[in-house]
Each structure stands twice: as structure tokens, then as C-alpha cells.
Design an enzyme around this catalytic site. Structure first.
Site, PDB file in Angstrom:
ATOM      1  N   ASP A 295       0.859  -1.174   0.000  1.00  0.00           N
ATOM      2  CA  ASP A 295       0.000   0.000   0.000  1.00  0.00           C
ATOM      3  C   ASP A 295       0.903   1.233   0.000  1.00  0.00           C
ATOM      4  O   ASP A 295       2.128   1.139   0.163  1.00  0.00           O
ATOM      5  CB  ASP A 295      -0.928  -0.046   1.225  1.00  0.00           C
ATOM      6  CG  ASP A 295      -2.173   0.782   1.012  1.00  0.00           C
ATOM      7  OD1 ASP A 295      -3.202   0.500   1.635  1.00  0.00           O
ATOM      8  OD2 ASP A 295      -2.122   1.721   0.197  1.00  0.00           O
TER       9      ASP A 295
HETATM   10  C1  GLC Z   1      -4.288   4.244  -0.109  1.00  0.00           C
HETATM   11  C2  GLC Z   1      -5.177   3.049   0.165  1.00  0.00           C
HETATM   12  C3  GLC Z   1      -5.134   1.992  -0.908  1.00  0.00           C
HETATM   13  C4  GLC Z   1      -4.940   2.641  -2.265  1.00  0.00           C
HETATM   14  C5  GLC Z   1      -3.582   3.302  -2.273  1.00  0.00           C
HETATM   15  C6  GLC Z   1      -3.303   4.018  -3.606  1.00  0.00           C
HETATM   16  O1  GLC Z   1      -3.552   4.560   1.032  1.00  0.00           O
HETATM   17  O2  GLC Z   1      -4.981   2.389   1.418  1.00  0.00           O
HETATM   18  O3  GLC Z   1      -6.360   1.259  -0.821  1.00  0.00           O
HETATM   19  O4  GLC Z   1      -5.023   1.667  -3.288  1.00  0.00           O
HETATM   20  O5  GLC Z   1      -3.414   4.219  -1.211  1.00  0.00           O
HETATM   21  O6  GLC Z   1      -4.190   5.082  -3.754  1.00  0.00           O
END
Ligand code: GLC
Length: 749
Positions: A295
Site C-alpha cells: 500500500d
Molecule cells: C491508499 C489506500 C489503498 C490505495 C492506495 C493508492 O492509502 O490504502 O487502498 O489503493 O493508497 O491510492
């Protein structure tokens, strides 16, 4: 008896395709890499290998993505030219992404195309209801068709990877990301997972309208302490088996190509360094051979968890635990090559991760035609296509849940001459799309007021937009009451703003923010009936909302066509078919309270009982149970009957329920099947959703609903590693919601 709302030809094709894909998806392939991929690996330097594992923003800092203007990214282009980037995120547009792909495939040494990722969570330009609202439709065909449209639109704009579906379980409305989930049933979330994956990835990942799906957040992301975002979860491994893993197993079985571990720590181990989950379970047990991406910035967060000393340690820990790509921590590039040279990192692990990235790019067709998804003509034609907008409106209609309708206030009479539309969301275009609006455009959103005007051009609409402010505004309140007093009909459009929902939006008190409750009470004091439409990513835990209103519609965030969908429901041009995918508690103190809770040694069926499980100051039942939702008519349900009960070795049981429409209007009901293993080595939940089917019946009409129960769905985890087949007496319960069921018993040998 007719099925519901036939789709237009194009949409039927989408539904057909997603259905066809359901049946043809290949099983998981073993990691056998092509000669082309192996040859690329052999040519790569350590720096180029680490570069392939780097996923970073596709735009330079401080770019206004909402402007929709062409984006230039000289800093990103230079990094790509130097072979330091394997993928980019948060940039869209066939032209913008084409430029980056051009740099990668013509100006870098090895000319390896980019992965281009975005959170396409519930639509790209056409925004569908948020996932919790989609789940409320209990319509897998619609979910599949909408995901197919999302993939068609996103890939037309150069996206080849979405960070979706969200497969977290949502059992706590304090947690803001409930909005992105399918609710509290692992079985239902697993069914939705299969549909989403196969619709997003299509029949073949190399098809230009297919994109790589990424199941997230692996695993237990929603089980946060106190509902606080990013906090840890204390889950037994069995609880992970029972509740958190089934949707991911389903996604992997459906061929998903990517998994994203969760930010949070389960039992003290952050998702990206949880070797047991990432290696023993994901790779060995579930045979997942795809890509694992962190993430956003998760590696850089490990020192804050206290499990890594710095970004170097964190990067090595993540890679050796099973992570392949680093989203935005920017640690792989600078540190992995030297770690291999010094012997701190086994070069084979680096190669393994690079092969997974290259293999995904090959499966996407990028090594054959990196520009197949960068056709600006196709983009122009497909984004916001009228057929897509129609599907979005139909889907929004089916996501709406009628929670209360005293005196049959709804549907309103279309002969009304005036309506008071009061609250923060009556004329709103900025929040109906919810917190993940991708390439949705606010000015294209159909507000509730616009929706009302479209279906009743001559009605007078008195709009008073107020209620979200922290401080009372007596003038606005007086205007609202005056509008209500002067109008035939009264609608309050209340709830929470898009960014008060979703990620990092946990609320200790998930009720109506600001002055909305005061506004509701002021209107209620008029003594006239009024309907409340709730715009939110979760149920509002607000007793007075439900007690004081005449009618309540839970509309979630209904998407870019939501205003018309809500208006059509309010005035009877459509009917309420939505049902709750989450229980709505009476008070925050009851959380968590779900339909699949276990019994206790002192079960307490409802109101406080002495010396029984429960509270002395609150019932142990929800205000509105899982599966609940009213129709504009009434239904009578028979007890279930097992058609093939005597088939000792049946793999599928067929359960029949006879339903009659006892009201004056045609309507749809969702017949639900729950099961309970009476006796087991591990206490089993009192009810678990295991099937559902819809019936559309004319007034007075009666019909049989047949629900198939897969015998495998009756098994349970008796230890961390043993799946116990069902045996003995199983209660089969059917009805219109989890709290209103009739039971028959099945004996399984
Ligand atoms: C965010 C979210 C994740 C998302 C990522 C990219 O922090 O937790 O679900 O895909 O960043 O945007």
C-alpha cells in the site's frame, strides 16, 4: 413473475461478458516464465531490476489532477528514462499515459513498458454506487456489468491496473472504509470478489479493455481496534480463516493477478512483513503466483510500527517477506542493489519479484503492444457513454434501501405541486460520488434536485441547503422550516460528506454531522410527514433519525447518476429492492454486532435479561438487521422445504420457499437463506448467509423461490489448518432478512 429492469443491449453485452467470464476463467497458472521474460531478466542490471519494483506517482509534485488538463511530468519521465520506474499511479488520460509509455518503450535502455495503476473502485468516469451500496443491490449481474464498464472506461484512458476490489470485512461503522466494502458477510463478499475480478480482468488480461485487478487489503484490514483507521487488529488465525480470508481465496480462485497487503498489523505483525500470510498462506497454500504490491508508503511506515530501524531495513524486510513492488516508499531503488552486492539480500529473491512484475506485464499484452490502451479516439467515444450512464442510474436505484415508510408515505404522489428539499445534499454534486471518484466530474453528477426536476418538470422545489455547519444558523433553520411548512412534500437530504467517509475517516460518533439532527427535529416539530434520504458511506448511528422520520431511505453514495435514481424511487418510478449488507446497530456501544455472531452459554434473544448475555441498558439486537429492506408492498413467506433432502450424498441441496405478494403494488423481495451447524467442535455462528434469490411478484401473485445450497459451504474450520465437513443437524433458515426467518432442519451424514 418477471426478472428485474432489463438492461440495454450494450449493457446486456457487459452483463453477458462478465457472466461468460465467470465460467471460463482459467485456473491459477504455475509460475513458469516465458523465454522473453527470462531473457529480459538476464539483460537487467541490479539497478534496473530494483527499478522494475518501484511504483511511484506518474505526475510531478503539485499537479492538479481535477483540472483534467494535459499533464507533463519531466521528473517522472527522467526517472523512467533511467530505468528506475516499473509502474506509475494516479495519472490517467490516454494522452498523459501515452507520453510516459513512449518514454519507457523508446528512451530507456531495455524499453520495458510501464504498469499504470489507479484506484478504480466503483467506476472511472461513469461513477457507480460505492461498493457498500452495490452490495446492497444483491445483484451480482449488475456488479459484474458495472465493473466491466469501469474496466472499459479506465483502459480507454491508459489505465492497465486497478487497486481494487476491496475485500476487507466491515463490521464496525466507526471505520470509514466500510464504504469500500461489501459489508459483513464473508460468503457474500467472496461471491462479489469472484464477479469483480472476472469482470475487471475480462476473458483475457491481454485484451485492451482488461486491466489487472488487485485484491486488498490482505488481510484483516477492517478489524481495526476501536474502528480507528490503520490501527492493529487482534485476530485469531481461525477468525482470519472464517471471516477475513474467504474473499481473498475466492479472488485467487477467480484468477486475480495482484494482492495488496494491509497497512495495519495483525497480532503485532504489519501486513507487508507477515511472512505467515504472505508466504505460507498466500503462496504455498493458496498457490497465488501473481504480484504483491504494498500500500502507499507502507514500507516507510515500518519504523513507525517499530519493526524496522530505517528505510533500508524496512525495504529488505518487505522484499524478504514476500512483497514484489513498493508503492511510493522509494526504498527499493536506492537500497536493494547494494544489499545484493553486500550479500545482505539473496539476489534470487530480487529476481523472483522482477519476474512476477515482467510476467504481469506480459499477461497484460504490454510486451506486444504497449499502446493498445492509449487510444484517444476510443477514450473520447467510451467515457461517460449514455449506456454507461443508464447502467449507473439503474444500479443506483437498486442500491437504495428503504428502512422506514410509516403510513406508506412513499412513493410520493406525482400530483404534488411543491416539495421542500432541505439539507446539505439536496442540490449537491460534490459528494454523491463518494471518496473514490477516479475520473468522475462533479459538474456531470445528477443532484437529487436535478433528478426531481427531470421527472416532475412542473413541481416547485424549495431548496434550503443547510445543516453541515458546526455552528447553528438560525436564519437557515427558519428558512428550512418555512419551506417545509409551505410545501406539499418534504424531503431531507442528510448524511456525511464524501471525505468524511472512506480512508482515514474513522468516526467515534458515526451519526449526522453538524446541525443536521437539529434540522431534522425542527422539521419534525411541524408535525408533517417527511422523508429522509441518507447520503453516506455507512449507516448513521443516530436513533432520532429513525425514530422521528416518517420514511428513511439509505442511499449510500449513489454515484454520478444518483440524484435521478433517488428521485425515481421517491416518486414510484422505481421500487426499493436494496437490502442491508451490514447490520445497523441501535447504539455505538453494541459494536460489533453482526448477523453471524456466535451464541453464548447464556444467550439473550433481545431485551435485557437478568444473568444473560447482553446489556442492562440496551437490547442485543440491531435496529435494522442484515438483509433488511422494505418494499412498496408486503410479502408472505412460507417455511423452507428441502426438495432433495433424501439424497444422502447430495453435493447441492435445493431449498424451496413459497412467497406471496399480499399488497396492492407489484414488488421485489430478496429471499435469503441462512444456515447454522447445531453441533460442532468449534461453536458456530447462529446464522450465516449462504444464498439468496430475488422474486418480482404482482399483487396477489404467489411463486416458489428455489435457492441452491452448496454442501461445501456448510464446512467450517475446526482447527487453524483443518476444514471440517458438515455433519449432523443443520438449521436452514429462510426469510426477508436475518431477523425474520423460518426454519427447517437438514441432516447431513
Ligand atoms: C491508499 C489506500 C489503498 C490505495 C492506495 C493508492 O492509502 O490504502 O487502498 O489503493 O493508497 O491510492
Amino acid at each position: 413473475m418477471m426478472t428485474h429492469s432489463p438492461l440495454s443491449p450494450l449493457l446486456s453485452l457487459c452483463a453477458f461478458l462478465s457472466g461468460l467470464v465467470l465460467s471460463m476463467t482459467p485456473a491459477i497458472s504455475q509460475p513458469v516464465y516465458s523465454e522473453r521474460v527470462m531473457s529480459l531478466l538476464r539483460q537487467m542490471s541490479l539497478e534496473e531490476k530494483a527499478g522494475q519494483l518501484n511504483l511511484q506517482a506518474g505526475h510531478d509534485p503539485d499537479v492538479d489532477l481535477q483540472s483534467r488538463a494535459p499533464i507533463s511530468s519531466p521528473l517522472v519521465e527522467q526517472a523512467i528514462r533511467e530505468g528506475k520506474v516499473g509502474g506509475v499511479l494516479n495519472i490517467a488520460g490516454a494522452g498523459n499515459t501515452r507520453q510516459l509509455q513512449l518514454v519507457a518503450t523508446t528512451q530507456s535502455r531495455l524499453k520495458i513498458p510501464l504498469l499504470i495503476g489507479l484506484d478504480v473502485v466503483h467506476g472511472f468516469r461513469t461513477i457507480f454506487p460505492v461498493p457498500i451500496g452495490q452490495a446492497a443491490s444483491f445483484n451480482l449481474d449488475l456488479i459484474g456489468a458495472a465493473e466491466r464498464v469501469a474496466a472499459i472506461e479506465a483502459t480507454a484512458s491508459g489505465i492497465n491496473w486497478t487497486f481494487a476490489p476491496v475485500l476487507d470485512m466491515a463490521r464496525d461503522p466507526r471505520w470509514g472504509r466500510m464504504v469500500e466494502t461489501a459489508g459483513e458477510s464473508p460468503w457474500y463478499t467472496a461471491a462479489i470478489a469472484r464477479t469483480r475480478v472476472q469482470s475487471l480482468q475480462g476473458l483475457h488480461l491481454s485484451d485492451p479493455s482488461s486491466m489487472l485487478a488487485c485484491a486488498k487489503h490482505f488481510v484483516g484490514n477492517g478489524a481495526t481496534e476501536g474502528g480507528r483507521e490503520y490501527t492493529g487488529a487482534n485476530l485469531s488465525f481461525r477468525s482470519m480463516r472464517d471471516n477475513e480470508l474467504p474473499p481473498f481465496e475466492a479472488a485467487i480462485g477467480a484468477g486475480i493477478g495482484c494482492i495488496m497487503p494491509a497497512f495495519n498489523a495483525v497480532d503485532g505483525v504489519p501486513g507487508i512483513v507477515n511472512k505467515r500470510m504472505l508466504s505460507d498462506v498466500l503462496r504455498k497454500e493458496l498457490q497465488f503466483t501473481g504480484l504483491v504490491v504494498t500500500d502507499h508508503g507502507a514500507i516507510a511506515e515500518l519504523p513507525f510500527h517499530g519493526v524496522a530501524d530505517n528505510l533500508v531495513d524496512a525495504s529488505l524486510a518487505a522484499l524478504t517477506s514476500g512483497v514484489d513492488m513498493d508503492m511510493a516508499s522509494m526504498g527499493f531503488g536506492p537500497f536493494l542493489p547494494d544489499a545484493v552486492r553486500s550479500g545482505a539480500l539473496n539476489g534470487d529473491l530480487l529476481d523472483q519479484a522482477v519476474l512476477r512484475v515482467l510476467s504481469v506485464k506480459e499477461r497484460l499484452g504490454l510486451l506486444d503492444d504497449p499502446f493498445a490502451r492509449h487510444d484517444q479516439r476510443r477514450e473520447q467515444m467510451l467515457l461517460g457513454h449514455p449506456d454507461h450512464l443508464l447502467l449507473a442510474r439503474q444500479f443506483a436505484e437498486e442500491s437504495l434501501v428503504l428502512l422506514k415508510n410509516d403510513h406508506a408515505l412513499l412513493p410520493f404522489k406525482r400530483s404534488a405541486r411543491s416539495i421542500a428539499l432541505i439539507g446539505p445534499f439536496g442540490a449537491d454534486q460534490d459528494h454523491l460520488m463518494g471518496p473514490w471518484e477516479a475520473a468522475g466530474i462533479h459538474r456531470d453528477v445528477v443532484s437529487l434536485r436535478e433528478g426531481m426536476t427531470r421527472i416532475l418538470p412542473h413541481i416547485t422545489i424549495r431548496t434550503v441547503t443547510t445543516g453541515y455547519e458546526d455552528k447553528a444558523d438560525p436564519k437557515a433553520l427558519a428558512q428550512a422550516v418555512a419551506a417545509a411548512r409551505a410545501s406539499d412534500l418534504i424531503v431531507l437530504a442528510l448524511g456525511e460528506k464524501a471525505m468524511d467517509s472512506g480512508e482515514a475517516s474513522s468516526r467515534a460518533n458515526p451519526g449526522l454531522p453538524g446541525q443536521q439532527l437539529a434540522l431534522l427535529k425542527a422539521v419534525a416539530r411541524l408535525g408533517k410527514p417527511f422523508a429522509v434520504v441518507v447520503i453516506a458511506g455507512r449507516p448513521m448511528i443516530e436513533p432520532a433519525l429513525y425514530a422521528r422520520s416518517t420514511a428513511v431511505v439509505q442511499a449510500w453514495f449513489p454515484g454520478s447518476q444518483g440524484g435521478e435514481a433517488i428521485a425515481r424511487l421517491l416518486f414510484g418510478l422505481s421500487e426499493p429492492v436494496g437490502r442491508l449488507p451490514v447490520s445497523i446497530v441501535r447504539s455505538i456501544g453494541q459494536i460489533p454486532l453482526t448477523h453471524d455472531k456466535r451464541s453464548t452459554g447464556r444467550p439473550s434473544p433481545g431485551p435485557p435479561e437478568a444473568w444473560a448475555s447482553g446489556y442492562i441498558d440496551e437490547a442485543t439486537t440491531p435496529l435494522y438487521p442484515f438483509g433488511y429492506g422494505l418494499a412498496y408492498t408486503q410479502f408472505n413467506y412460507s417455511a423452507p422445504m428441502i426438495i432433495n433432502a433424501d439424497e444422502a450424498d447430495a453435493r447441492t441441496y435445493r431449498i424451496k420457499v413459497t412467497v406471496k405478494n399480499t399488497g396492492e403494488r407489484a414488488g421485489t423481495t430478496l429471499v435469503q437463506l441462512y444456515t447454522h451447524q447445531r453441533l460442532a467442535t468449534i461453536a458456530q455462528p447462529e446464522k450465516q448467509l449462504r444464498g439468496f434469490t430475488r422474486l418480482y411478484l404482482n399483487p396477489g401473485e404467489q411463486a416458489d423461490a428455489i435457492i441452491s445450497l452448496n454442501r461445501d459451504d456448510l464446512s467450517y474450520w475446526s482447527t487453524d489448518t483443518n476444514r471440517q465437513a458438515a455433519q449432523g443437524w443443520i438449521d436452514l433458515m429462510t426469510g426477508p432478512n436475518a431477523a425474520d426467518t423460518k426454519t427447517t432442519a437438514l441432516f447431513v451424514r
